[in-house]
Design an enzyme around this catalytic site. Sequence first.
Site, mmCIF file in Angstrom:
data_model
loop_
_atom_site.group_PDB
_atom_site.id
_atom_site.type_symbol
_atom_site.label_atom_id
_atom_site.label_comp_id
_atom_site.label_asym_id
_atom_site.label_seq_id
_atom_site.Cartn_x
_atom_site.Cartn_y
_atom_site.Cartn_z
ATOM 1 N N LEU A 83 -7.063 -1.499 -3.933
ATOM 2 C CA LEU A 83 -8.036 -2.450 -3.413
ATOM 3 C C LEU A 83 -9.070 -1.747 -2.533
ATOM 4 O O LEU A 83 -8.793 -0.688 -1.960
ATOM 5 C CB LEU A 83 -7.307 -3.546 -2.618
ATOM 6 C CG LEU A 83 -6.302 -4.351 -3.458
ATOM 7 C CD1 LEU A 83 -5.394 -5.190 -2.567
ATOM 8 C CD2 LEU A 83 -7.037 -5.235 -4.462
ATOM 9 N N LYS A 186 -5.670 11.096 3.886
ATOM 10 C CA LYS A 186 -6.792 10.691 3.028
ATOM 11 C C LYS A 186 -8.092 10.535 3.814
ATOM 12 O O LYS A 186 -9.158 10.984 3.363
ATOM 13 C CB LYS A 186 -6.452 9.380 2.319
ATOM 14 C CG LYS A 186 -7.595 8.783 1.481
ATOM 15 C CD LYS A 186 -8.027 9.709 0.338
ATOM 16 C CE LYS A 186 -9.257 9.185 -0.381
ATOM 17 N NZ LYS A 186 -9.025 7.934 -1.114
#
Length: 314
Positions: A83, A186
């Site tokens: 998402l 990340k």
Amino acid sequence: MRHRAARLAARTNPVETVGMKLGLIGLGNIGQHFASRLLAAGHELVVHDRSTTAQERIVARGAQGADSVQALAEQTPVVLLCLPMPAVVAEVAGQVANVQGVRLLVDLSTTGPSITKTVEALLAEKNIAMIGAPVSGGTVAAEKGTLAVMAAGPKTAFDEIEPVLRVIGKNVFYLGADPSLGQTTKIINNTLYATSMVASCEALVYGVKAGLDPQTLLDVINVSSGRSFATLERIPQCVLDRSFPVRFTTALLHKDVKMCIDEAEKLGVPMSVNPAARQYLAFAISQGDGERDNVHTIRHIEQWAGAQFGAKPE
């Protein structure tokens, strides 16, 4: 020992997979490739996306469609999320947590460590394990299955889902039991990319205005110490021919950089260089570049400099 475990988990040899029943929520630029690869690997897949067009495209390839998050979760004990925004992840995870029978949620989105901790606590109340596993490499790597996967969470849950992760990624890292560690990795990675991308665009525009050939300049940089993912991949593929395909939007990159700076600030880690990249991306968004690819922002530097990097002026 943690570093050794991460290295061991990063092995690139193929892992044999046995078909699992999986749910995948989010079929956008990256998620659609996850779906295709999981189906090709023999997994039974139930999918849901707010876009009926995106969902129907994957159903046509052999997946089963679900009309809602709840309907999907009622059919699949393992749910994967891909998402775009942290708030959406939190909302969807909350809906999944309210369905009996789900035992593992894998978040492949870039959610950030704070939201991941919140979601993990919510899921723990319902005895649902969580793996935070953001990915890096973009749409091309997603299609080819060569992404880097930064996974963290309970080791038993990672061991179960690792074969699935190896369907979508070439380099799968296990970073520890805290699901937020993958998210921290990340956003650090994306922030480094953003800063090197903006710096590269500035330097390359300077080079062409000084009289250098764009391709030759890139060739030199890419065998020298100034090279980066931006100069090796994104700028040659997307800027030289002025095609600017949308692989990772400016708005999403800005979101990741902002998260990284905010999270670093919470830990008392100073950042003085990366905020300049965030400011530049914010400016580009204000100029209408939010849904354009992040390297499209080179056009602002070109306009200010009166020089164009790549193909002849349009």
